[in-house]
Design a protein around this motif. Sequence first.
Motif, PDB file in Angstrom:
ATOM      1  N   GLU A  22       0.817  -1.074   0.138  1.00  0.00           N
ATOM      2  CA  GLU A  22      -0.097   0.021  -0.079  1.00  0.00           C
ATOM      3  C   GLU A  22       0.903   1.385  -0.034  1.00  0.00           C
ATOM      4  O   GLU A  22       0.465   2.137  -0.930  1.00  0.00           O
ATOM      5  CB  GLU A  22      -0.741  -0.079   1.344  1.00  0.00           C
ATOM      6  N   THR A  23       1.782   1.433   0.955  1.00  0.00           N
ATOM      7  CA  THR A  23       2.512   2.480   1.055  1.00  0.00           C
ATOM      8  C   THR A  23       3.935   2.526   0.194  1.00  0.00           C
ATOM      9  O   THR A  23       4.487   3.799   0.079  1.00  0.00           O
ATOM     10  CB  THR A  23       2.916   2.816   2.580  1.00  0.00           C
ATOM     11  N   LYS A  24       4.195   1.553  -0.231  1.00  0.00           N
ATOM     12  CA  LYS A  24       5.648   1.380  -0.871  1.00  0.00           C
ATOM     13  C   LYS A  24       6.876   1.554  -0.126  1.00  0.00           C
ATOM     14  O   LYS A  24       7.705   1.820  -0.482  1.00  0.00           O
ATOM     15  CB  LYS A  24       5.587   2.072  -2.161  1.00  0.00           C
ATOM     16  N   ALA A  25       6.511   1.514   1.136  1.00  0.00           N
ATOM     17  CA  ALA A  25       7.484   1.763   2.166  1.00  0.00           C
ATOM     18  C   ALA A  25       8.291   0.652   2.192  1.00  0.00           C
ATOM     19  O   ALA A  25       7.977  -0.575   2.102  1.00  0.00           O
ATOM     20  CB  ALA A  25       6.999   2.266   3.471  1.00  0.00           C
ATOM     21  N   LYS A  26       9.867   0.633   2.422  1.00  0.00           N
ATOM     22  CA  LYS A  26      10.551  -0.386   2.437  1.00  0.00           C
ATOM     23  C   LYS A  26      10.576  -1.028   3.802  1.00  0.00           C
ATOM     24  O   LYS A  26      10.666  -0.216   4.657  1.00  0.00           O
ATOM     25  CB  LYS A  26      12.414   0.174   2.364  1.00  0.00           C
TER      26      LYS A  26
END
Length: 102
Positions: A22-26
């Motif tokens: 969803e957030t594309k956070a690593k």
Amino acid sequence: EKNLRIPRTPDGTSMFEWLDAETKAKGMTVWSLFPRDTKYFANSTANFMVNYRVDNLDELLEEMKQAGVTIDPKREDHEYGRFAWITDPDGNRIELWEPPKE
């Protein structure tokens, strides 16, 4: 390491990086080996421990307390996050990790 081709650091740790859908956070999943005589799993019926990533450690611990979960009073705060431990009904120690806020 040889058969699964999973590289390890000298301390026995392997890291698998991924992106949040969803957030594309690593993020990353860490797999670590511990010495046979480690005390890190003390008071557990298992010789391993699962670590769960959580969003709000304090809120989750309060909910678990209300539900009667066995909670270790020990806490650790590091630059890479906050940690707490619980014990499941089978006596297995479980680590909870809240990553640092971005």
